[in-house]
Design an enzyme around this catalytic site. Structure first.
Site, mmCIF file in Angstrom:
data_model
loop_
_atom_site.group_PDB
_atom_site.id
_atom_site.type_symbol
_atom_site.label_atom_id
_atom_site.label_comp_id
_atom_site.label_asym_id
_atom_site.label_seq_id
_atom_site.Cartn_x
_atom_site.Cartn_y
_atom_site.Cartn_z
ATOM 1 N N TYR A 54 0.820 -1.226 0.000
ATOM 2 C CA TYR A 54 0.000 0.000 0.000
ATOM 3 C C TYR A 54 0.847 1.267 0.000
ATOM 4 O O TYR A 54 0.425 2.291 -0.532
ATOM 5 C CB TYR A 54 -1.015 -0.018 1.155
ATOM 6 C CG TYR A 54 -2.163 -0.927 0.788
ATOM 7 C CD1 TYR A 54 -3.123 -0.518 -0.133
ATOM 8 C CD2 TYR A 54 -2.229 -2.222 1.274
ATOM 9 C CE1 TYR A 54 -4.139 -1.374 -0.538
ATOM 10 C CE2 TYR A 54 -3.241 -3.087 0.877
ATOM 11 C CZ TYR A 54 -4.187 -2.653 -0.026
ATOM 12 O OH TYR A 54 -5.180 -3.496 -0.451
ATOM 13 N N GLN A 87 -16.291 1.997 -5.598
ATOM 14 C CA GLN A 87 -15.452 0.919 -5.052
ATOM 15 C C GLN A 87 -14.010 1.402 -4.953
ATOM 16 O O GLN A 87 -13.150 0.689 -4.464
ATOM 17 C CB GLN A 87 -15.516 -0.297 -5.976
ATOM 18 C CG GLN A 87 -16.901 -0.890 -6.100
ATOM 19 C CD GLN A 87 -16.960 -1.901 -7.242
ATOM 20 O OE1 GLN A 87 -16.754 -3.086 -7.049
ATOM 21 N NE2 GLN A 87 -17.243 -1.436 -8.443
ATOM 22 N N ASN A 88 -13.751 2.597 -5.460
ATOM 23 C CA ASN A 88 -12.368 3.078 -5.528
ATOM 24 C C ASN A 88 -11.898 3.656 -4.195
ATOM 25 O O ASN A 88 -12.663 4.313 -3.487
ATOM 26 C CB ASN A 88 -12.239 4.145 -6.623
ATOM 27 C CG ASN A 88 -12.565 3.570 -7.993
ATOM 28 O OD1 ASN A 88 -12.618 2.350 -8.140
ATOM 29 N ND2 ASN A 88 -12.801 4.421 -8.968
ATOM 30 N N ASP A 90 -9.211 5.685 -4.106
ATOM 31 C CA ASP A 90 -8.594 6.994 -4.343
ATOM 32 C C ASP A 90 -9.603 8.094 -4.025
ATOM 33 O O ASP A 90 -10.786 7.820 -3.794
ATOM 34 C CB ASP A 90 -8.106 7.109 -5.801
ATOM 35 C CG ASP A 90 -9.254 7.079 -6.809
ATOM 36 O OD1 ASP A 90 -10.125 7.969 -6.763
ATOM 37 O OD2 ASP A 90 -9.307 6.141 -7.642
ATOM 38 N N HIS A 105 -15.354 0.421 -0.427
ATOM 39 C CA HIS A 105 -14.161 -0.359 -0.053
ATOM 40 C C HIS A 105 -13.172 0.469 0.761
ATOM 41 O O HIS A 105 -11.997 0.135 0.807
ATOM 42 C CB HIS A 105 -13.476 -0.915 -1.304
ATOM 43 C CG HIS A 105 -14.309 -1.945 -2.014
ATOM 44 N ND1 HIS A 105 -14.048 -2.403 -3.277
ATOM 45 C CD2 HIS A 105 -15.422 -2.609 -1.614
ATOM 46 C CE1 HIS A 105 -14.951 -3.300 -3.638
ATOM 47 N NE2 HIS A 105 -15.802 -3.427 -2.649
ATOM 48 N N GLY A 190 -17.003 1.819 -15.319
ATOM 49 C CA GLY A 190 -15.659 1.312 -15.055
ATOM 50 C C GLY A 190 -15.542 0.205 -14.043
ATOM 51 O O GLY A 190 -14.567 0.163 -13.299
ATOM 52 N N SER A 192 -15.991 -4.212 -13.502
ATOM 53 C CA SER A 192 -16.266 -5.516 -14.116
ATOM 54 C C SER A 192 -17.438 -6.201 -13.414
ATOM 55 O O SER A 192 -17.863 -7.267 -13.841
ATOM 56 C CB SER A 192 -15.027 -6.407 -14.022
ATOM 57 O OG SER A 192 -14.682 -6.590 -12.662
#
Ligand code: OAD
Length: 246
Positions: A54, A87-88, A90, A105, A190, A192
């Site tokens: 990380y 889900q990002n 950043d 997340h 963006g 899956s």
């Protein structure tokens, strides 16, 4: 007058054009063993290894800025109430000016005690997760950084595999209802749709008339979304323009 609502559900493809790699298919998980660097078990097996991973990731993120897609989502706020569910990990949506961002997340922006009470792990029979220490930090967590409250090792505030996502189902259902009554819009971009709760999100919002999937290689379209095949940085500005002039 109440504004119409737009819900944007995003995955790593949203930040790909900012230079952050996606996870699957020539992505991060081809380079690193996911269960070693992003699972509850992996953390307890080798915390130093996970923290080094990380630290490298954070170094990459620090040079990235919002792309045209993040900015297009922020521009929708002129006319709509915009809810981002991402889900990002950043903070590029926030950096672009998005006001309402829920990180399913977790986020690289915070660090927390490894025994934090928001960590829900099915193997925790003894209920060891009872600390509440979490702080904002722009520095990567180092092995040996300990919690000032309980001396646990600090870790990034990220939800790993084998840890439950705090998906706030009640609020989600309320949003679904509002979108369907008040002509709202749902955009999935963006992702899956491979991990929970991503696939279920697309199902929950499948009764909304204005529903879109943006992806250069969409995997499936079980719920008959309007597919905008292409990069987020191209397709989101086009869609935002259309919605703003609607
Ligand atoms: P994936 O790597 O599974 O999927 C990325 C998606 O983005 C794919 O469908 C790509 O086709 C698409 N994509 C690539 N470039 C794009 C672009 N420029 N514009 C739009 N889309 C593009 O990543 P996620 O679905 O985000 O969790 O993965 C979900 C979760 O799995 C992640 O949050 C992560 C991972 O394990 C954790 O680390 C806990």
């Amino acid at each position: 007058m109440t504004k119409r609502k737009v819900v944007v559900f995003s995955g790593s493809g949203l930040s790909a054009e900012s230079g952050i790699p996606t996870f699957r298919g020539n992505g991060l998980w081809d380079e690193y063993p996911v269960h070693k660097v992003a699972s509850h078990t992996g953390w307890h097996e080798d915390r130093e290894y996970v923290l080094k991973f990380y630290e490298r990731q954070m170094g990459k993120y620090s040079n990235c800025s919002p792309n045209a897609a993040h900015k297009a989502i922020a521009s929708l706020q002129e006319k709509f109430d915009v809810y981002n569910i991402t889900q990002n990990i950043d903070t590029l949506l926030e950096d672009a000016g998005c006001e309402n961002v829920r990180h399913l997340h977790g986020s690289m922006k915070y660090r927390k005690c490894e025994w934090h009470n928001d960590i829900k792990n099915e193997y925790d029979m003894d209920n060891n997760f009872n600390c509440d220490y979490k702080v904002e930090s722009s520095e990567p967590v180092k092995f040996g950084d300990t919690c000032p409250k309980c001396c646990g090792q600090m870790r990034p505030d990220i939800v790993w595999f084998e840890e439950a996502v705090d998906d706030d189902y009640e609020n989600l259902m309320k949003l679904c209802g509002e979108l369907s009554i008040y002509d709202g819009v749902f955009i999935c971009v963006g992702t899956s749709l491979e991990v929970y709760p991503a696939a279920s999100m697309v199902r929950h919002f499948s009764h909304i008339d204005k529903r879109y999937i943006i992806d250069p290689s969409p995997k499936s379209n079980e719920f008959n979304y309007k597919l905008l095949v292409g990069k987020a940085g191209d397709k989101l500005p086009e869609l935002a323009e259309e919605l703003l002039s609607d």
